[in-house]
Design an enzyme around this catalytic site. Structure first.
Site, PDB file in Angstrom:
ATOM      1  CG  HIS A  21      12.213 -30.295 -21.135  1.00 25.09           C
ATOM      2  ND1 HIS A  21      11.366 -29.589 -21.581  1.00 25.09           N
ATOM      3  CD2 HIS A  21      13.052 -30.814 -22.042  1.00 25.09           C
ATOM      4  CE1 HIS A  21      11.619 -29.230 -22.919  1.00 25.09           C
ATOM      5  NE2 HIS A  21      12.797 -30.044 -23.303  1.00 25.09           N
TER       6      HIS A  21
ATOM      7  CG  ASP B 229      16.810 -31.246 -24.366  1.00 22.81           C
ATOM      8  OD1 ASP B 229      15.534 -31.217 -23.981  1.00 22.81           O
ATOM      9  OD2 ASP B 229      17.589 -30.376 -25.127  1.00 22.81           O
TER      10      ASP B 229
ATOM     11  NE  ARG C 197      16.538 -32.059 -28.553  1.00 25.36           N
ATOM     12  CZ  ARG C 197      15.854 -32.286 -27.320  1.00 25.36           C
ATOM     13  NH1 ARG C 197      14.986 -31.737 -26.882  1.00 25.36           N
ATOM     14  NH2 ARG C 197      15.999 -33.620 -27.222  1.00 25.36           N
TER      15      ARG C 197
HETATM   16  C1  SIN Z   1      13.025 -28.852 -26.886  1.00 23.31           C
HETATM   17  O1  SIN Z   1      12.482 -29.164 -25.877  1.00 23.31           O
HETATM   18  O2  SIN Z   1      13.983 -29.312 -27.262  1.00 23.31           O
HETATM   19  C2  SIN Z   1      12.364 -28.008 -27.885  1.00 23.31           C
HETATM   20  C3  SIN Z   1      12.041 -26.556 -27.326  1.00 23.31           C
HETATM   21  C4  SIN Z   1      11.187 -25.677 -28.495  1.00 23.31           C
HETATM   22  O3  SIN Z   1      10.874 -26.332 -29.431  1.00 23.31           O
HETATM   23  O4  SIN Z   1      11.360 -24.614 -28.353  1.00 23.31           O
END
Ligand code: SIN
Length: 277
Positions: A95, A97, A266
């Site tokens: 994906h 974001d 994040r």
């Molecule tokens: C995410 O998709 O932002 C997380 C990726 C991850 O946890 O490695």
């Protein structure tokens, strides 16, 4: 500040630097590497939530994710968590974001707080390299297409329940109504390079095509983009930051650590409307 190329076709790892003390010159060095590679990694950081936010704010405005669990006192920070009881991991489908937003997120700063004893890597696919390697004919076709991106089929309450019954890591399913149209090939707003901008999680179809008509070509583009020569696999250690540009790379978390915990924080940076070529 020192750096080495990441193992893989692209990416740079920085070390011997504390992001809390990073000079403007060092920040420029990170920006240049990210502009060239799409993703950079910064090892051995020791950040509390305020410091993570302060580092993100040096790059621009933060955009809060609507659907992820948040750090209670710091809603700008999305929690990316897997507990031993969870079968799925957040982000296990390739994906980009927030591509369902009209102004999709510019970049994401993921900080590793707890990592499993083995596994839990993240894959990054370079969408500049993927575009560059296409034939002249297919490039020409894609240059004139747009695609629809949506949040509903991923984050609505019903979709989350299908994915993992009783999932405590998501909320706000009733707000999953975003639907945006972006060019399939974008001109990157900073580098000016052409990049493919479709992803398996959020892209539903080409504008003006049915989902059924779109599926074979999208499938081909995903297979093409995620072949080994365009993918960097990153192995985490606690305290590492990955900082990627969502307009240059797709990413995917690997689900290979059953019965273990992994905890990441994040922060996502606001972006802009995307232009075609
Ligand atoms: C995410 O998709 O932002 C997380 C990726 C991850 O946890 O490695």
């Amino acid at each position: 500040m020192k750096s080495i190329p990441s193992p893989g076709p692209f990416g740079v790892e920085f070390f011997d630097v504390d992001v809390n003390q990073m000079s403007d010159v060092e920040l420029d060095g990170v920006a240049t590497a990210q502009n060239n590679h799409g993703v950079v990694f910064i090892r051995d950081q020791n950040l509390d939530c305020e410091q993570h936010i302060a580092f993100a704010q040096r790059w621009g405005k933060i955009v809060t994710n609507r659907f992820f669990e948040r750090v209670e006192e710091h809603p700008q920070i999305a929690v990316v968590r897997k507990e031993p009881k969870h079968r799925t991991v957040v982000g296990e489908i390739w994906h980009t974001d927030h591509s369902y937003d009209a102004e999709p997120a510019r970049g994401s700063i993921l900080y590793a707080r707890e990592v499993p004893s083995a596994g839990g890597d993240t894959l990054f696919a370079n969408m500049y390299m993927a575009y560059d390697a296409l034939s002249r004919g297919l490039k020409h076709t894609l240059d004139h297409l747009s695609a629809v991106h949506s949040s509903a089929h991923v984050f609505s309450t019903e979709a989350v329940q299908i994915h993992e019954h009783d999932d405590d890591r998501f909320h706000g399913g009733e707000q999953a109504i975003q639907r945006s149209i972006h060019p399939v090939v974008i001109k990157h707003p900073i580098s000016g390079r052409k990049a493919l901008y479709v992803n398996p999680d959020f892209t539903t179809h080409f504008e003006g095509w049915t989902e059924q008509e779109s599926r074979p070509l999208l499938k081909y583009l995903y297979q093409h983009s995620t072949q080994d020569e365009f993918v960097t696999r990153f192995h985490w250690s606690p305290g590492t930051i990955a900082f990627w540009d969502n307009r240059a790379v797709m990413h995917k978390a690997i689900n290979d650590y059953p019965n273990e915990r992994r905890l990441m924080h994040r922060i996502t940076l606001a972006g802009c409307a995307l232009q075609g070529v």
